[in-house]
Each structure stands twice: as structure tokens, then as C-alpha cells.
Design an enzyme around this catalytic site. Sequence first.
Site, short mmCIF file in Angstrom:
data_model
loop_
_atom_site.label_atom_id
_atom_site.label_comp_id
_atom_site.label_asym_id
_atom_site.label_seq_id
_atom_site.Cartn_x
_atom_site.Cartn_y
_atom_site.Cartn_z
N GLN A 92 21.19 35.28 -18.89
CA GLN A 92 22.04 36.47 -18.86
C GLN A 92 22.51 36.83 -17.45
O GLN A 92 23.17 37.86 -17.27
CB GLN A 92 21.29 37.67 -19.47
CG GLN A 92 20.98 37.51 -20.96
CD GLN A 92 22.23 37.52 -21.83
OE1 GLN A 92 23.34 37.86 -21.39
NE2 GLN A 92 22.07 37.13 -23.09
N THR A 105 22.60 10.86 -25.99
CA THR A 105 23.93 10.60 -25.43
C THR A 105 24.56 11.90 -24.93
O THR A 105 24.53 12.92 -25.61
CB THR A 105 24.83 9.95 -26.51
OG1 THR A 105 24.18 8.76 -26.94
CG2 THR A 105 26.21 9.63 -25.98
N CYS A 126 16.37 46.67 -39.83
CA CYS A 126 16.92 45.92 -40.96
C CYS A 126 18.06 45.01 -40.55
O CYS A 126 18.16 43.87 -41.01
CB CYS A 126 17.44 46.88 -42.02
SG CYS A 126 16.11 47.90 -42.65
N1 PLP Z 1 17.35 33.34 -22.94
C1 PLP Z 1 18.02 34.51 -22.95
C2 PLP Z 1 17.68 35.54 -21.94
C3 PLP Z 1 19.04 34.72 -23.87
O1 PLP Z 1 19.71 35.88 -23.87
C4 PLP Z 1 19.33 33.71 -24.83
C5 PLP Z 1 20.35 33.95 -25.86
O2 PLP Z 1 20.64 35.06 -26.24
C6 PLP Z 1 18.61 32.52 -24.76
C7 PLP Z 1 17.64 32.36 -23.81
C8 PLP Z 1 18.90 31.38 -25.72
O3 PLP Z 1 20.17 30.86 -25.45
P1 PLP Z 1 20.83 29.72 -26.35
O4 PLP Z 1 21.50 30.42 -27.47
O5 PLP Z 1 21.79 29.04 -25.46
O6 PLP Z 1 19.76 28.82 -26.80
#
Ligand code: PLP
Length: 416
Positions: free
Chosen positions: A191, A260, A348
Site C-alpha cells: 500500500q 515461465t 456481513c
Molecule cells: N498486503 C497488503 C498490505 C495488501 O493491501 C494486499 C492487498 O490488498 C496484499 C498484501 C495482497 O496483495 P495481492 O492482491 O497482490 O496478493
Amino acid sequence: MASEQEKIVYLDNNATTAVAPEVVEAMRPYFEAKYWNPSSMYAPALALAREIDGARELVAERLGADYPDEIIFTSCATESNNAALVGGLKGAVKADPKRNKIVTTKVEHPAVLEVCKQLEKEGCDVSYVGVDSDGNINIREFVQALEPGRTAVVSVMHANNETGVIFPIEKLSRIVKQTDPKIAFHVDATQSVTKLPIDLGRIDPSGGLSGAFGHVDMLSFSGHKIHAPKGVGALYLRRGTAFERFLIGGHQERGRRAGTENVPYIMGLAKALDLEADGLFERGARMEAMRDRLQASLEERIPWIVVNGKNAPRTPNTLNIAVYGAEGEAILMLTSERGVCVSSGSACTSGSLEPSHVLVAMNVPSGALQGNFRFSLSRYTTDEEIDRAIDVFAEAVALARERSCKWDSAKGEPIA
Ligand code: PLP
């Protein structure tokens, strides 16, 4: 209902982003003319392998890495995180069987937390460090969790996907290396790449440590959060870091990740990073101004809401709010019907019976756990979209409260 023609206001960029048109164009030749397998030995394939290395150089340069071969292309940040934790742990245990501990935090993405839980079942010791009510890491707990000679990997996110709260990576990595230089420090930067400065460089002509991230050994990120497609990511692996490969098979990625190469997407990832590299501060300031306006307007127009992580440093594009006195699903439905896409952590709608583990770790009161919303902006977000999101969300909350048994309309406050 938003009509088909009416444009969607998309404010869920922490979930995924639109692929930039420039990225689509950069990828096109590798679907059409240059479809070779880069491991083959004929001339066009060899040329393609050199192009992948060009992309690797670009990614390394944009992250400030000292060597291009420190970049391993993967399929997503989840894979990068799995590889860092499992590969880093195995590498450390192989060198010294006493090193069988991971230190992480309670607010990591499941792509770290679930791996840690699995490793725990397999006999690894894991410490989960807590946060305060603003989402800041508890440094004292972090220091206590580090065990020199026993800890193999420390895995800490740079910015939280739900709240945007930033962890002080430079400080934490220094603490780790001062405690035990053999501990591998991993950062989930999914992020933060393209939103916050990252400089992994260690080589400094004056002999010192140059980059702020010079103590970081591994770093994960993903293409689809930075306007490249889904299905590509990268793991930065500093030279000399103990590591056993995670995906086993062929010799691709210098024997560290089999399979690959996904050539078009790798090219797209490099292009996206390159596009975002310039103007980081200007883009960040623009997004931050819009995010702050969104936050201030919602706080002004809607009583009984709380901004989660408000007093902590946050990424410029993320706003997480808790709404008291209404069902989160009702608000989300009303917002979505009016064409505004935000993310909800309510029980939910996220498909889980559990409230957000991040907000639970922050001790958010139970009355606010069932209705929390994440607005996440991108470089393409406009002021007009923010205006519309403010109106739509304020109206949705008012309507949902009118219909809710959790809200006392006469008093204008939630029912205790
Ligand atoms: N780590 C963080 C902080 C994320 O916000 C996310 C996805 O929201 C991921 C890992 C996983 O990313 P990916 O969807 O590329 O596997």
C-alpha cells in the site's frame, strides 16, 4: 439507482486500481509480436530475456535498490509475502536451526498473518506486536519480541491497507539490526509503493548507509495497486539474505522463483512504476488535499462518526471512518445504489462474521465495529468525484439511520 450512463465514483483503490492506458500500450507488443518464452535459446527469445532485465533494472532503480538482480518478479504481493516469510525462515533455519522465530504485528494483511499462523502450526514461534488506538505500533512490545540469536524474520507492513496508518520502517529496521544484524527484515509495501518514498540503497560513496530503507532485506509489492494489471508483483531480496526458494521448478529468476515469466505483465509493472515515480510529492499532496476535504466534510455533515487512525501518519489517499447508529450493510447498499464504490469492513458485507482485525487491535469500540468504511483515492480521482461522494455518503447515512433500530431520531444519537 445510478443509471448505466452515470459514471461510477470509484473510491476503492486500496483494493485495486484501473490499469493506466500507458501501461496497456506498453504491454501490447508482448501479447502480439513478442510472445516468445524468454528461457528459449533462439535470438528473439534471448532479446526478450534482455528486455525483462531492462524492466528489472528500471524497477530496481525506482526503488533505489543497489543491484537489479535483487528484484524477483512474482504473481502478486501475496506470493511475495509468502516467499519472504517461508523462504526467509527456511534460509535462516538452514544456517542455524535455533533461528525459528518470526516477529510481526497484529494488523498485517492476511497474506502475512495467515502464513504466520500456518508456520506456527508447523513449529515456528511467532510474536504478534500490538498497536495503540491510532494504529501506531507499540515500540516497547516490538523491542521485547526481538530475540537475538532466535529471531529469523521480522515482517512489518509499511502502510496499513484499511486505515493507511504508516509504520516507521527506518526506525524499526534500525532497532532490528542493532539487536541482531542477522535478523532478516521484511516489509509489506503493497500500500505504499508509489505513495511514499522508498529508498533501499545501501551503497554510499562516502561509506555510510544511504537509503532510509538501507536496513530492509526484503520488500513486497503488487502491480494492481499501482495501475498495472492483477497477476504480477515483485519481491525485493537484498543480496546476501538467507533465502530458500518458495516456488520450485525451473531456473527462472536466477533460480529463486520458478515458472515461465509473465512477460507482458512484468513490462506493465515496470511501466507503471516508472509512470508513478515522477511527481510523487505533487501527486501525494493533491490526493491528500482531496482526502482531507472528504474527511472534514463528512465530519461536518455527519454526527457520530470517528476517523480511525486520525492522529497517526497516514498514506495520502486513505480515509477510514466508523459510523455509529446504523447498519453498515444498509449504508453500503445505499451508497452503491447511487454509484459510489467504497469498501466496508462491516461484518456481513466482507463475507466474514468477524469484525476487522485491524480495528479490533486498535480497540475501536464495539458500537463502531459494524459500520466502518474505507475511502481510497488514486491519481485519477477528481474533485467532482469527491463532491459527489460527500453528498451520497451523507445522504446514505441519514437514510440508513432513519430506518435503523440503532438510532434515536428524536435525540439524534445512537441508542446505547
Ligand atoms: N498486503 C497488503 C498490505 C495488501 O493491501 C494486499 C492487498 O490488498 C496484499 C498484501 C495482497 O496483495 P495481492 O492482491 O497482490 O496478493
